[in-house]
Design a protein around this motif. Sequence first.
Motif, PDB file in Angstrom:
ATOM      1  N   LEU A   1       0.848  -1.184   0.000  1.00 42.29           N
ATOM      2  CA  LEU A   1       0.000   0.000   0.000  1.00 42.29           C
ATOM      3  C   LEU A   1       0.886   1.237   0.000  1.00 42.29           C
ATOM      4  O   LEU A   1       1.811   1.339   0.794  1.00 42.29           O
ATOM      5  N   VAL A   2       0.605   2.175  -0.899  1.00 41.93           N
ATOM      6  CA  VAL A   2       1.406   3.392  -1.005  1.00 41.93           C
ATOM      7  C   VAL A   2       0.903   4.443  -0.029  1.00 41.93           C
ATOM      8  O   VAL A   2       1.667   5.008   0.747  1.00 41.93           O
ATOM      9  N   CYS A   3      -0.399   4.731  -0.088  1.00 44.74           N
ATOM     10  CA  CYS A   3      -0.980   5.763   0.758  1.00 44.74           C
ATOM     11  C   CYS A   3      -2.491   5.562   0.830  1.00 44.74           C
ATOM     12  O   CYS A   3      -3.030   4.685   0.171  1.00 44.74           O
ATOM     13  N   GLN A   4      -3.157   6.387   1.650  1.00 41.47           N
ATOM     14  CA  GLN A   4      -4.607   6.295   1.784  1.00 41.47           C
ATOM     15  C   GLN A   4      -5.244   7.666   1.640  1.00 41.47           C
ATOM     16  O   GLN A   4      -4.611   8.682   1.924  1.00 41.47           O
ATOM     17  N   LYS A   5      -6.488   7.684   1.172  1.00 44.22           N
ATOM     18  CA  LYS A   5      -7.253   8.927   1.099  1.00 44.22           C
ATOM     19  C   LYS A   5      -8.736   8.609   1.168  1.00 44.22           C
ATOM     20  O   LYS A   5      -9.143   7.470   0.974  1.00 44.22           O
ATOM     21  N   ARG A   6      -9.507   9.639   1.457  1.00 38.48           N
ATOM     22  CA  ARG A   6     -10.962   9.483   1.481  1.00 38.48           C
ATOM     23  C   ARG A   6     -11.492   9.466   0.055  1.00 38.48           C
ATOM     24  O   ARG A   6     -11.036  10.204  -0.793  1.00 38.48           O
ATOM     25  N   GLY A   7     -12.459   8.597  -0.165  1.00 40.99           N
ATOM     26  CA  GLY A   7     -13.087   8.494  -1.469  1.00 40.99           C
ATOM     27  C   GLY A   7     -14.541   8.124  -1.273  1.00 40.99           C
ATOM     28  O   GLY A   7     -15.152   8.491  -0.274  1.00 40.99           O
ATOM     29  N   GLY A   8     -15.083   7.384  -2.213  1.00 40.69           N
ATOM     30  CA  GLY A   8     -16.468   6.946  -2.105  1.00 40.69           C
ATOM     31  C   GLY A   8     -16.650   5.955  -0.963  1.00 40.69           C
ATOM     32  O   GLY A   8     -15.790   5.135  -0.694  1.00 40.69           O
ATOM     33  N   TRP A   9     -17.783   6.058  -0.284  1.00 37.03           N
ATOM     34  CA  TRP A   9     -18.075   5.185   0.849  1.00 37.03           C
ATOM     35  C   TRP A   9     -18.385   3.766   0.376  1.00 37.03           C
ATOM     36  O   TRP A   9     -19.134   3.583  -0.579  1.00 37.03           O
ATOM     37  N   VAL A  10     -17.799   2.777   1.075  1.00 32.15           N
ATOM     38  CA  VAL A  10     -18.075   1.370   0.813  1.00 32.15           C
ATOM     39  C   VAL A  10     -18.416   0.715   2.151  1.00 32.15           C
ATOM     40  O   VAL A  10     -17.556   0.627   3.035  1.00 32.15           O
ATOM     41  N   ASP A  11     -19.658   0.312   2.318  1.00 37.42           N
ATOM     42  CA  ASP A  11     -20.122  -0.312   3.566  1.00 37.42           C
ATOM     43  C   ASP A  11     -19.706   0.490   4.796  1.00 37.42           C
ATOM     44  O   ASP A  11     -19.176  -0.056   5.767  1.00 37.42           O
TER      45      ASP A  11
END
Length: 114
Positions: A75-85
Amino acid sequence: MAKKALLTCTLAVGVLIGPLSTAGWTAEGLAAGDGRARSGPVGVVETRAPLNVRERPTVYSDVVKKLHPHERVLLVCQKRGGWVDGNPVWYRLHGSKGWVSARYVHNLQPVRPC
């Protein structure tokens, strides 16, 4: 007496953490093309069916590839995006220029923000 208890506790923690280390893991996509191992947070796909890797961090984006259940990925990085469950976090994958929902990938180390 306190030193002996501290030493015993330290050894017990070392025994528990040692086998959980990801240093010896290898998986598809975890090694660089030049033979050197890539470092970074490792994630494990937690699905029963193949997981879609998306072009952008949303379920409405095109699928660029699929990951197998229990596959380990960098995993490179994380960000907020579309909601999944109920989870809005998405992880950028190393080497594939794609995104996966954090709802279906368990990160084994902290992942930096993008």
